[in-house]
Design a protein around this motif. Structure first.
Motif, PDB file in Angstrom:
ATOM      1  N   VAL A  38       0.832  -1.216  -0.169  1.00 60.71           N
ATOM      2  CA  VAL A  38       0.092  -0.115  -0.042  1.00 60.71           C
ATOM      3  C   VAL A  38       1.008   1.393  -0.020  1.00 60.71           C
ATOM      4  O   VAL A  38       0.602   2.248  -0.779  1.00 60.71           O
ATOM      5  CB  VAL A  38      -1.159   0.022   1.286  1.00 60.71           C
ATOM      6  CG1 VAL A  38      -1.659   1.308   1.296  1.00 60.71           C
ATOM      7  CG2 VAL A  38      -1.924  -1.009   0.928  1.00 60.71           C
ATOM      8  N   GLU A  39       1.907   1.265   0.839  1.00 57.56           N
ATOM      9  CA  GLU A  39       2.911   2.374   0.764  1.00 57.56           C
ATOM     10  C   GLU A  39       3.538   2.640  -0.648  1.00 57.56           C
ATOM     11  O   GLU A  39       3.408   3.894  -0.914  1.00 57.56           O
ATOM     12  CB  GLU A  39       3.717   2.319   1.843  1.00 57.56           C
ATOM     13  CG  GLU A  39       3.192   2.349   3.555  1.00 57.56           C
ATOM     14  CD  GLU A  39       2.381   3.623   3.563  1.00 57.56           C
ATOM     15  OE1 GLU A  39       3.068   4.610   3.292  1.00 57.56           O
ATOM     16  OE2 GLU A  39       1.287   3.477   4.043  1.00 57.56           O
ATOM     17  N   GLU A  40       3.927   1.835  -1.056  1.00 53.49           N
ATOM     18  CA  GLU A  40       4.561   1.817  -2.371  1.00 53.49           C
ATOM     19  C   GLU A  40       3.491   2.260  -3.306  1.00 53.49           C
ATOM     20  O   GLU A  40       3.809   3.302  -4.271  1.00 53.49           O
ATOM     21  CB  GLU A  40       5.084   0.379  -2.999  1.00 53.49           C
ATOM     22  CG  GLU A  40       6.195  -0.150  -2.317  1.00 53.49           C
ATOM     23  CD  GLU A  40       6.637  -1.638  -2.706  1.00 53.49           C
ATOM     24  OE1 GLU A  40       7.863  -1.409  -3.444  1.00 53.49           O
ATOM     25  OE2 GLU A  40       6.007  -2.167  -2.769  1.00 53.49           O
ATOM     26  N   SER A  41       2.212   1.773  -3.347  1.00 48.93           N
ATOM     27  CA  SER A  41       1.192   2.258  -4.101  1.00 48.93           C
ATOM     28  C   SER A  41       0.802   3.781  -3.962  1.00 48.93           C
ATOM     29  O   SER A  41       0.637   4.556  -4.961  1.00 48.93           O
ATOM     30  CB  SER A  41      -0.143   1.700  -3.879  1.00 48.93           C
ATOM     31  OG  SER A  41       0.033   0.104  -4.005  1.00 48.93           O
ATOM     32  N   ARG A  42       0.818   4.130  -2.789  1.00 45.69           N
ATOM     33  CA  ARG A  42       0.809   5.732  -2.414  1.00 45.69           C
ATOM     34  C   ARG A  42       1.846   6.636  -3.287  1.00 45.69           C
ATOM     35  O   ARG A  42       1.589   7.534  -3.634  1.00 45.69           O
ATOM     36  CB  ARG A  42       0.907   6.113  -0.951  1.00 45.69           C
ATOM     37  CG  ARG A  42      -0.215   5.482  -0.049  1.00 45.69           C
ATOM     38  CD  ARG A  42       0.038   5.829   1.315  1.00 45.69           C
ATOM     39  NE  ARG A  42      -0.843   5.003   2.368  1.00 45.69           N
ATOM     40  CZ  ARG A  42      -2.333   5.494   2.539  1.00 45.69           C
ATOM     41  NH1 ARG A  42      -2.486   6.543   1.884  1.00 45.69           N
ATOM     42  NH2 ARG A  42      -2.849   4.778   3.101  1.00 45.69           N
ATOM     43  N   LEU A  43       2.931   5.907  -3.437  1.00 44.95           N
ATOM     44  CA  LEU A  43       4.214   6.673  -3.919  1.00 44.95           C
ATOM     45  C   LEU A  43       4.169   6.593  -5.502  1.00 44.95           C
ATOM     46  O   LEU A  43       4.674   7.622  -5.989  1.00 44.95           O
ATOM     47  CB  LEU A  43       5.586   6.154  -3.424  1.00 44.95           C
ATOM     48  CG  LEU A  43       5.811   6.253  -1.996  1.00 44.95           C
ATOM     49  CD1 LEU A  43       7.087   5.775  -1.741  1.00 44.95           C
ATOM     50  CD2 LEU A  43       6.136   7.999  -1.793  1.00 44.95           C
ATOM     51  N   TYR A  44       3.682   5.483  -6.003  1.00 42.80           N
ATOM     52  CA  TYR A  44       3.816   5.664  -7.478  1.00 42.80           C
ATOM     53  C   TYR A  44       2.418   6.266  -8.141  1.00 42.80           C
ATOM     54  O   TYR A  44       2.695   6.231  -9.401  1.00 42.80           O
ATOM     55  CB  TYR A  44       3.722   4.105  -8.004  1.00 42.80           C
ATOM     56  CG  TYR A  44       4.724   3.303  -7.014  1.00 42.80           C
ATOM     57  CD1 TYR A  44       6.037   3.786  -6.717  1.00 42.80           C
ATOM     58  CD2 TYR A  44       4.703   1.843  -6.990  1.00 42.80           C
ATOM     59  CE1 TYR A  44       6.982   3.254  -6.215  1.00 42.80           C
ATOM     60  CE2 TYR A  44       5.958   1.336  -6.577  1.00 42.80           C
ATOM     61  CZ  TYR A  44       7.220   1.942  -6.098  1.00 42.80           C
ATOM     62  OH  TYR A  44       8.045   1.224  -5.778  1.00 42.80           O
ATOM     63  N   VAL A  45       1.389   6.397  -7.396  1.00 44.14           N
ATOM     64  CA  VAL A  45       0.189   7.000  -8.160  1.00 44.14           C
ATOM     65  C   VAL A  45       0.607   8.476  -8.387  1.00 44.14           C
ATOM     66  O   VAL A  45       1.405   9.134  -7.818  1.00 44.14           O
ATOM     67  CB  VAL A  45      -1.140   6.783  -7.436  1.00 44.14           C
ATOM     68  CG1 VAL A  45      -1.145   5.451  -7.182  1.00 44.14           C
ATOM     69  CG2 VAL A  45      -1.011   7.583  -6.046  1.00 44.14           C
TER      70      VAL A  45
END
Length: 225
Positions: A38-45
């Motif tokens: 989830v944390e990676e997703s927050r950074l990649y969007v």
């Protein structure tokens, strides 16, 4: 006086991070690649699904982007099916939108998400026709993605408003850049996908920790008791 609030979608109006994460991971699973958190997703969007996939593939080992083109195709099919997975409006958003409507202030959505999926999210959470305008990604119509100012300016033109009458709200660096590039007042919201520090570095007109703070800010600017 503000006559229109333009909202980013993901991380501003709705928490869609689980749908985004699931869609990416279901795509990556085709090549037995690890899942993104989830944390990676927050950074990649924030910059559209193609950049999301590019960042995810690189992070998961495909540094040459060997699977990129196929991933783009697969992701679109997967996301179409699960774009509403666990998507919900943030606390206080409903009250903010009702306040704006009660004051006759236009409400619009400007997202880098593909336009059909933007409509799915907006109409699925808020209902059809709730917003005055909804813009997803429209590069095929000559409207460049955020952080280019094209979408903000197109909405302003369609509503017959000047830049000074627009307030833009978003949760990422892309959104802050969009507001600055469009030369409109901008609000950075901290309930979304990025940090307060990231938002503050762009010097928005307001940093809001809750939608109620936006209500008070607009009351102060517009002279509403």
């Amino acid at each position: 006086m503000y006559k229109c609030c333009i909202f980013d979608l993901d991380g501003t109006l709705v928490n869609s991070i689980y749908a985004i994460q699931k869609s990416v991971n279901d795509t990556l699973s085709y090549w037995n690649m690890r899942e993104i958190s989830v944390e990676e997703s927050r950074l990649y969007v924030g910059d559209g699904y193609k950049k999301l996939l590019e960042r995810s593939l690189i992070a998961c080992g495909d540094k040459e982007l060997t699977h990129y083109e196929e991933a783009v195709e697969r992701y679109q099919d997967i996301f179409r099916e699960c774009c509403m997975y666990r998507v919900e409006a943030y606390e206080g958003i409903g009250e903010l939108l009702q306040f704006l409507k009660s004051q006759g202030i236009f409400i619009a959505v400007l997202s880098n998400k593909p336009h059909p999926r933007t409509l799915d999210n907006v109409e699925g959470v808020f209902g059809k026709g709730y917003f005055d305008l909804v813009y997803g990604e429209r590069e095929d119509q000559g409207i460049r993605k955020k952080p280019c100012p094209d979408g903000v300016w197109a909405i302003a033109e369609e509503l017959g408003l000047s830049k000074s009458e627009i307030l833009y709200l978003g949760d990422t660096n892309t959104d802050m850049e969009t507001g600055n590039n469009a030369k409109v007042d901008t609000v950075g919201v901290t309930w979304g996908f990025r940090t307060r520090e990231e938002l503050m570095s762009f010097h928005p007109a307001l940093i809001a920790d809750h939608p109620s703070r936006v209500v008070q800010y607009i009351k102060d600017v517009n002279g509403i008791e």
